[in-house]
Design an enzyme around this catalytic site. Structure first.
Site, PDB file in Angstrom:
ATOM      1  N   CYS A 115       0.559  -1.120  -0.313  1.00 32.01           N
ATOM      2  CA  CYS A 115      -0.291   0.540  -0.114  1.00 32.01           C
ATOM      3  C   CYS A 115       0.981   0.974  -0.189  1.00 32.01           C
ATOM      4  CB  CYS A 115      -1.118   0.070   0.832  1.00 32.01           C
ATOM      5  SG  CYS A 115      -2.222  -1.563   1.185  1.00 32.01           S
ATOM      6  N   HIS A 252      -3.106   6.659   2.398  1.00 32.55           N
ATOM      7  CA  HIS A 252      -3.377   5.821   1.513  1.00 32.55           C
ATOM      8  C   HIS A 252      -5.358   5.043   2.787  1.00 32.55           C
ATOM      9  CE1 HIS A 252      -4.299   1.808   0.973  1.00 32.55           C
ATOM     10  NE2 HIS A 252      -3.862   1.093   1.966  1.00 32.55           N
ATOM     11  N   ASN A 282     -10.119  -0.611   0.115  1.00 30.54           N
ATOM     12  CA  ASN A 282      -8.866  -0.513   0.316  1.00 30.54           C
ATOM     13  C   ASN A 282      -7.703  -0.543  -0.887  1.00 30.54           C
ATOM     14  OD1 ASN A 282      -6.147  -0.566   0.720  1.00 30.54           O
ATOM     15  ND2 ASN A 282      -6.190  -1.091   2.905  1.00 30.54           N
TER      16      ASN A 282
HETATM   17  N1  COA Z   1     -17.805  -8.171  11.904  1.00 32.01           N
HETATM   18  C1  COA Z   1     -18.537  -7.917  12.542  1.00 32.01           C
HETATM   19  N2  COA Z   1     -17.438  -8.854  13.365  1.00 32.01           N
HETATM   20  C2  COA Z   1     -15.863  -8.781  13.049  1.00 32.01           C
HETATM   21  C3  COA Z   1     -15.737  -8.683  12.480  1.00 32.01           C
HETATM   22  C4  COA Z   1     -16.706  -8.132  10.590  1.00 32.01           C
HETATM   23  N3  COA Z   1     -16.156  -8.146   9.460  1.00 32.01           N
HETATM   24  N4  COA Z   1     -14.900  -8.341  12.117  1.00 32.01           N
HETATM   25  C5  COA Z   1     -13.695  -8.933  12.865  1.00 32.01           C
HETATM   26  N5  COA Z   1     -15.472  -8.871  13.814  1.00 32.01           N
HETATM   27  C6  COA Z   1     -15.309  -9.193  15.490  1.00 32.01           C
HETATM   28  C7  COA Z   1     -14.135 -10.270  15.811  1.00 32.01           C
HETATM   29  O1  COA Z   1     -14.288 -11.484  15.663  1.00 32.01           O
HETATM   30  C8  COA Z   1     -13.531  -9.765  16.833  1.00 32.01           C
HETATM   31  O2  COA Z   1     -15.395 -10.317  18.010  1.00 32.01           O
HETATM   32  P1  COA Z   1     -15.107 -11.106  19.305  1.00 32.01           P
HETATM   33  O3  COA Z   1     -14.345  -9.308  20.475  1.00 32.01           O
HETATM   34  O4  COA Z   1     -16.043 -11.349  20.317  1.00 32.01           O
HETATM   35  O5  COA Z   1     -13.457 -11.895  19.193  1.00 32.01           O
HETATM   36  C9  COA Z   1     -14.396  -8.433  17.242  1.00 32.01           C
HETATM   37  O6  COA Z   1     -15.025  -7.972  16.553  1.00 32.01           O
HETATM   38  C10 COA Z   1     -13.338  -7.440  17.462  1.00 32.01           C
HETATM   39  O7  COA Z   1     -12.269  -7.485  16.531  1.00 32.01           O
HETATM   40  P2  COA Z   1     -10.944  -6.510  16.201  1.00 32.01           P
HETATM   41  O8  COA Z   1      -9.962  -7.152  15.225  1.00 32.01           O
HETATM   42  O9  COA Z   1     -10.707  -6.155  17.662  1.00 32.01           O
HETATM   43  O10 COA Z   1     -11.689  -5.621  15.664  1.00 32.01           O
HETATM   44  P3  COA Z   1     -11.236  -4.142  15.758  1.00 32.01           P
HETATM   45  O11 COA Z   1     -12.179  -3.118  16.183  1.00 32.01           O
HETATM   46  O12 COA Z   1      -9.731  -3.774  15.402  1.00 32.01           O
HETATM   47  O13 COA Z   1     -11.584  -3.812  13.822  1.00 32.01           O
HETATM   48  C11 COA Z   1     -10.185  -4.174  11.882  1.00 32.01           C
HETATM   49  C12 COA Z   1     -10.663  -4.577  13.191  1.00 32.01           C
HETATM   50  C13 COA Z   1      -9.473  -4.899  10.608  1.00 32.01           C
HETATM   51  C14 COA Z   1     -11.408  -2.669  10.680  1.00 32.01           C
HETATM   52  C15 COA Z   1      -8.939  -3.068  11.972  1.00 32.01           C
HETATM   53  O14 COA Z   1      -8.013  -3.657  12.990  1.00 32.01           O
HETATM   54  C16 COA Z   1      -8.684  -2.628  11.019  1.00 32.01           C
HETATM   55  O15 COA Z   1      -8.942  -1.908  10.160  1.00 32.01           O
HETATM   56  N6  COA Z   1      -7.147  -2.828  11.076  1.00 32.01           N
HETATM   57  C17 COA Z   1      -6.285  -2.163  10.125  1.00 32.01           C
HETATM   58  C18 COA Z   1      -6.449  -2.649   9.416  1.00 32.01           C
HETATM   59  C19 COA Z   1      -5.837  -2.271   7.689  1.00 32.01           C
HETATM   60  O16 COA Z   1      -5.855  -1.088   7.499  1.00 32.01           O
HETATM   61  N7  COA Z   1      -5.087  -3.119   7.007  1.00 32.01           N
HETATM   62  C20 COA Z   1      -3.859  -2.553   5.753  1.00 32.01           C
HETATM   63  C21 COA Z   1      -3.320  -1.819   6.291  1.00 32.01           C
HETATM   64  S1  COA Z   1      -2.665  -1.006   4.480  1.00 32.01           S
END
Ligand code: COA
Length: 329
Positions: A115, A252, A282
């Site tokens: 990215c 980004h 993204n």
């Molecule tokens: N829908 C519903 N629930 C979801 C889910 C979805 N699409 N994805 C994850 N969950 C759940 C998880 O299973 C977890 O459940 P639990 O508490 O029962 O275990 C809960 O939501 C929280 O998960 P968590 O991973 O802590 O969520 P988060 O707030 O960190 O959000 C992302 C997850 C992926 C959206 C976030 O971490 C993110 O955007 N990170 C950056 C990723 C990124 O940008 N990558 C590319 C960079 S170039």
């Protein structure tokens, strides 16, 4: 920094027809529009057709650029494509683009910085032109991220989409676009965001050999919101500009919450930040030109504006550039 002799003179973009909305995704995995919107800001993403590959998206973005540029492109002497989702392992996407566009006098190369790729590719174009080696370079960020998704992994497949954006960079000693840059790589963080290839281990950790994009979302989130504001500051310190002189910030387009946090920490106003994630998700190396072009097309971004673009992602890589927008409105 060596005085740049390169100007961005044209832009073009393309996204595939098919929209995959949050509501449709909720029929495929256990998620909801509310969850995705709240955690990411994404409402929908575009998905390439079965017979549409990364080089096709790149060519469509270049054709859009050519329509708007309306001058000869016969003298393009380099094509640089930033991508992690190439049609083949080799030949490169850039070579397929050269073939499909029919440019005869040009070199062609792919850049893989995930990215952060578009910023790296632009930086290379500036270097090649400023050094005097090249005169006119097409820089493209193009991705079919949908082909690297595991549509059973709800924490990842909700984020990514397909698209392409292209800049034309030309020699111009009097009105250079490139004002400052900041590039970093933290290879030790590579394990947090990868797509497996031939190696099965990284740093003693066994990789998921799925061929899909795998990420530790929380770790990537934490890394980006702490390091990007520092990088922006370093970039500006190398220049004669302050944050208050920046007209537009184009991070980004990964996640809206992440971008809000970066703005808060860096002190940059959110309303002067350009994003494409709401409608495109993204799109990795394509996200920065897609975000910028939306604001170019609706007249917000004008020639002479100072634009801070900042890519970050797999590697872990970062590439920030301060640009003076050089495209005639
Ligand atoms: N829908 C519903 N629930 C979801 C889910 C979805 N699409 N994805 C994850 N969950 C759940 C998880 O299973 C977890 O459940 P639990 O508490 O029962 O275990 C809960 O939501 C929280 O998960 P968590 O991973 O802590 O969520 P988060 O707030 O960190 O959000 C992302 C997850 C992926 C959206 C976030 O971490 C993110 O955007 N990170 C950056 C990723 C990124 O940008 N990558 C590319 C960079 S170039």
């Amino acid at each position: 920094m060596e005085q740049s002799k390169a100007r961005v003179t044209a832009i073009g973009t393309y996204v595939p027809e098919h929209r995959l909305t949050n509501h449709e995704l909720a029929k495929m995995v256990d998620t909801s529009d509310e969850w995705i919107t709240q955690r990411t800001g994404i409402k929908e993403r575009r998905i390439a057709a079965e017979n549409e590959f990364t080089s096709d998206l790149a060519v469509a973005a270049i054709r859009n650029l050519i329509e708007r540029y309306q001058k000869s492109m016969d003298d393009v002497d380099m094509i640089i494509v930033a991508t992690t989702t190439s049609d083949y392992i080799f030949p490169s996407v850039a070579s397929q683009v050269q073939k499909k566009i029919g440019m005869k006098q040009t070199g062609a190369i792919d850049v893989n910085a995930a990215c952060g790729g578009f910023g790296y590719a632009l930086h290379l174009a500036n270097g090649l032109i400023t050094s005097g080696l090249h005169q006119k370079i097409l820089v493209i960020g193009s991705e079919t991220m949908s082909r690297s998704m595991d549509y059973e992994d709800r924490s990842t497949c909700i984020l990514f989409g397909d698209g392409a954006g292209a800049f034309l960079v030309e020699r111009d000693e009097h009105n250079p676009s490139f004002l400052s840059y900041h590039l970093t790589t933290e290879g030790e963080g590579g394990i947090h965001l990868y797509r497996s290839g031939t190696a099965t281990m990284m740093d003693g950790v066994e990789l998921k050999p799925t061929g899909h994009l795998v990420q530790n979302g929380r770790e990537v989130y934490r890394w980006a919101v702490t390091t990007v504001p520092q990088g922006m500051q370093k970039l500006l310190e190398k220049s004669s500009y302050t944050l208050a002189q920046v007209d537009w910030f184009v991070p980004h387009s990964a996640n809206k919450r992440m971008i809000e946090s970066i703005c808060e920490k860096s002190g940059f106003p959110l309303e002067k930040t350009l994003i494409s994630l709401e409608y495109c998700g993204n799109t990795s190396s394509a996200s920065i030109p897609l975000s910028l072009d939306m604001a170019v097309q609706d007249g917000r971004v004008k020639k002479g504006d100072k634009i801070l673009i900042y890519g970050f992602g797999g590697g872990l890589t970062q590439a920030g550039l301060l640009l003076e927008w050089g495209v005639e409105s």
